[in-house]
Design a protein around this motif. Structure first.
Motif, PDB file in Angstrom:
ATOM      1  N   LEU A   1      84.968  65.900   5.250  1.00  0.00           N
ATOM      2  CA  LEU A   1      85.585  65.943   6.532  1.00  0.00           C
ATOM      3  C   LEU A   1      86.698  65.130   6.365  1.00  0.00           C
ATOM      4  O   LEU A   1      87.245  63.929   6.212  1.00  0.00           O
ATOM      5  N   LEU A   2      88.062  65.876   6.630  1.00  0.00           N
ATOM      6  CA  LEU A   2      89.264  66.004   6.322  1.00  0.00           C
ATOM      7  C   LEU A   2      89.588  64.248   7.038  1.00  0.00           C
ATOM      8  O   LEU A   2      90.700  63.904   7.765  1.00  0.00           O
ATOM      9  N   SER A   3      89.027  64.349   9.078  1.00  0.00           N
ATOM     10  CA  SER A   3      89.799  62.963   9.339  1.00  0.00           C
ATOM     11  C   SER A   3      88.995  62.726   8.816  1.00  0.00           C
ATOM     12  O   SER A   3      89.442  60.789   8.771  1.00  0.00           O
TER      13      SER A   3
ATOM     14  N   MET B   1      91.060  61.523   5.645  1.00  0.00           N
ATOM     15  CA  MET B   1      92.753  60.705   6.008  1.00  0.00           C
ATOM     16  C   MET B   1      92.588  59.251   6.181  1.00  0.00           C
ATOM     17  O   MET B   1      93.363  58.722   6.200  1.00  0.00           O
TER      18      MET B   1
ATOM     19  N   ASN C   1      94.717  72.424   4.095  1.00  0.00           N
ATOM     20  CA  ASN C   1      95.059  71.151   4.551  1.00  0.00           C
ATOM     21  C   ASN C   1      94.458  70.512   3.667  1.00  0.00           C
ATOM     22  O   ASN C   1      94.616  69.306   3.962  1.00  0.00           O
TER      23      ASN C   1
ATOM     24  N   VAL D   1      88.244  80.162   6.993  1.00  0.00           N
ATOM     25  CA  VAL D   1      89.053  80.262   8.600  1.00  0.00           C
ATOM     26  C   VAL D   1      90.239  81.210   8.535  1.00  0.00           C
ATOM     27  O   VAL D   1      89.910  82.442   9.429  1.00  0.00           O
ATOM     28  N   TYR D   2      90.916  81.565   7.746  1.00  0.00           N
ATOM     29  CA  TYR D   2      91.961  82.575   7.111  1.00  0.00           C
ATOM     30  C   TYR D   2      91.049  83.794   7.566  1.00  0.00           C
ATOM     31  O   TYR D   2      91.553  84.876   8.307  1.00  0.00           O
TER      32      TYR D   2
ATOM     33  N   LEU E   1      89.229  69.752  14.310  1.00  0.00           N
ATOM     34  CA  LEU E   1      89.937  68.689  13.873  1.00  0.00           C
ATOM     35  C   LEU E   1      89.578  67.237  13.476  1.00  0.00           C
ATOM     36  O   LEU E   1      89.892  66.984  12.594  1.00  0.00           O
ATOM     37  N   SER E   2      88.101  67.193  13.894  1.00  0.00           N
ATOM     38  CA  SER E   2      86.631  66.754  12.039  1.00  0.00           C
ATOM     39  C   SER E   2      86.895  67.202  11.000  1.00  0.00           C
ATOM     40  O   SER E   2      86.985  66.572   9.830  1.00  0.00           O
ATOM     41  N   VAL E   3      86.988  69.048  10.694  1.00  0.00           N
ATOM     42  CA  VAL E   3      86.379  69.188   9.561  1.00  0.00           C
ATOM     43  C   VAL E   3      88.144  69.600   8.921  1.00  0.00           C
ATOM     44  O   VAL E   3      88.072  68.927   7.819  1.00  0.00           O
ATOM     45  N   LEU E   4      88.580  69.942   9.557  1.00  0.00           N
ATOM     46  CA  LEU E   4      90.021  70.224   8.337  1.00  0.00           C
ATOM     47  C   LEU E   4      91.524  69.351   8.953  1.00  0.00           C
ATOM     48  O   LEU E   4      92.168  69.259   8.665  1.00  0.00           O
ATOM     49  N   GLY E   5      90.582  67.623   9.898  1.00  0.00           N
ATOM     50  CA  GLY E   5      91.732  66.942  10.537  1.00  0.00           C
ATOM     51  C   GLY E   5      93.058  67.944  11.011  1.00  0.00           C
ATOM     52  O   GLY E   5      93.571  66.820  11.704  1.00  0.00           O
ATOM     53  N   PHE E   6      93.177  68.741  11.318  1.00  0.00           N
ATOM     54  CA  PHE E   6      94.826  69.017  12.414  1.00  0.00           C
ATOM     55  C   PHE E   6      94.539  70.413  12.350  1.00  0.00           C
ATOM     56  O   PHE E   6      93.708  71.533  11.497  1.00  0.00           O
ATOM     57  N   LEU E   7      95.404  71.047  13.436  1.00  0.00           N
ATOM     58  CA  LEU E   7      95.160  72.988  13.262  1.00  0.00           C
ATOM     59  C   LEU E   7      96.096  73.066  12.439  1.00  0.00           C
ATOM     60  O   LEU E   7      97.111  72.860  11.884  1.00  0.00           O
ATOM     61  N   PRO E   8      95.467  73.755  10.844  1.00  0.00           N
ATOM     62  CA  PRO E   8      96.255  74.620  10.483  1.00  0.00           C
ATOM     63  C   PRO E   8      97.855  75.646  10.461  1.00  0.00           C
ATOM     64  O   PRO E   8      97.816  76.544  11.570  1.00  0.00           O
TER      65      PRO E   8
ATOM     66  N   LYS F   1     100.011  79.442   9.744  1.00  0.00           N
ATOM     67  CA  LYS F   1      99.846  80.427   9.158  1.00  0.00           C
ATOM     68  C   LYS F   1      98.688  81.061  10.366  1.00  0.00           C
ATOM     69  O   LYS F   1      98.326  82.066   9.819  1.00  0.00           O
TER      70      LYS F   1
END
Lengths: 111, 230
Positions: free
Chosen positions: A34-36, A39, A56, B135-136, B162-169, B171
């Motif tokens: 979980l990237l959040s 980080m 990401n 997702v892409y 936001l939890s899984v990939l941290g922020f909006l990707p 592209k």
């Protein structure tokens, strides 16, 4: 341990081009997908063991200043992710091992 | 005109949803709530869209064909389509890509209904798993057929982007985000995105009240897709 020493192990595939960061040291290990969470918890110079391969992860690795990303479970890595890692010089290795098995090896090497 | 909506409702096909989320119950509850448009978005399957479409087509409510897909990364995205055939083809492709994990009782039932709310089939493979597509890849597939993909419940700890990939990707030209709670501060996102609030209902009582609306000139599926895309 040196990233170069890790490269010599079996079942380790180097996905990125050689760069000066390959001469760096690994100082500890962080495991997470979980990237959040990564980080907010991971530390500089750690090796990051994950199954996430989305673009990401490079931004996260760059933010934390990981020494290396090790993709576990043999997950396929998108071309865009490898290209970005090459661009900013973050080594990505891949292994078919689980995160646990990979961490055990790193622990046995003193990490 | 103001179009009241709830574009994220799970039927009893989703194992985590209650068994009384039948097509008739969903449509009738949405009618009671005086919603104009709804979408039944089950996890990784379009299995109950046909029955729901047949029921809604005789009523004063518009059904948007939709599916909630879980990407390879574990992110939930809502995919909307202009017609049921396209949604079904896409849903079948997603279902085929799911791992072979059998849905056991502990997860719940995965019932497919006809328009009389009779169970006509059950899906074997567990729907709450990750598909093999990133997702892409999902975004590109949905775009190719003229649909709209948006990120679901972006602030939710499990499966929210936001939890899984941290922020909006980067592209991806995504213009709409689903926000799951009014308790979070999403002011920053309002500048660049349209925000929608859905119920993500897994039981009948959770279906949205007549509170959330979008402004549309025409009330049809194409206008809704255009709104979400653009």
């Amino acid at each position: 341990m040196l990233i170069r020493d890790l490269e010599k192990l079996d079942d380790i595939e180097v996905l990125t081009n050689d760069n000066e960061n390959m001469d760096g040291f690994i100082k500890g290990v962080y495991i997470g997908d979980l990237l959040s969470m990564v980080m907010s918890k991971a530390l500089e110079s750690q090796a990051w063991l994950t199954i996430q391969t989305h673009l990401n992860i490079i931004a996260v690795a760059s933010l934390i200043e990981f020494s290396i990303i090790i993709i576990v479970e043999g997950m396929e890595v998108e071309e865009g992710t490898i290209a970005k890692a090459n661009e900013i010089g973050i080594p990505i290795f891949r292994t078919n091992r689980s995160a646990y098995d990979m961490a055990k090896i790193l622990a046995s090497k003193g990490e | 005109m103001k179009i009241y909506y709830d574009l994220h409702i799970h039927s009893a096909l989703s194992p985590c949803s209650s068994d009384d989320m039948t097509p008739n119950n969903i449509v009738n509850m949405a009618l009671l709530k005086e919603l104009d448009i709804i979408s039944v978005t089950d996890h990784n399957s379009a299995g109950n869209l046909e029955a729901t479409k047949n029921i809604a087509s005789n009523k004063s409510i518009l059904l948007i064909p939709g599916i909630e897909v879980e990407s390879r990364e574990g992110v939930h995205v809502l995919c909307y389509f202009k017609d049921f055939c396209t949604a079904k083809i896409f849903g079948d492709e997603i279902y085929r890509s799911l791992p072979n994990i059998k849905c056991s009782e502990i997860f719940g039932n995965q019932n497919i209904f006809n328009q009389n709310d009779e169970i006509i089939d059950k899906l074997d493979k567990l729907l709450i798993s990750s598909s093999k597509y990133t997702v892409y890849e999902i975004y590109n597939k949905v775009n190719e057929v003229g649909g709209a993909m948006i990120f679901a419940h972006i602030f939710r700890k499990s499966n929210g982007i936001l939890s899984v990939l941290g922020f909006l990707p980067d592209k991806m030209n995504i213009k709409t985000l689903e926000i799951n709670s009014n308790l979070v501060d999403y002011e920053n996102y309002k500048e660049n995105y349209k925000i929608i609030h859905n119920s993500d209902a897994h039981e009948l009582v959770a279906i949205s009240e007549k509170t959330n609306y979008i402004e549309l000139k025409k009330l049809n599926v194409e206008s809704v897709i255009e709104y979400l895309r653009g």
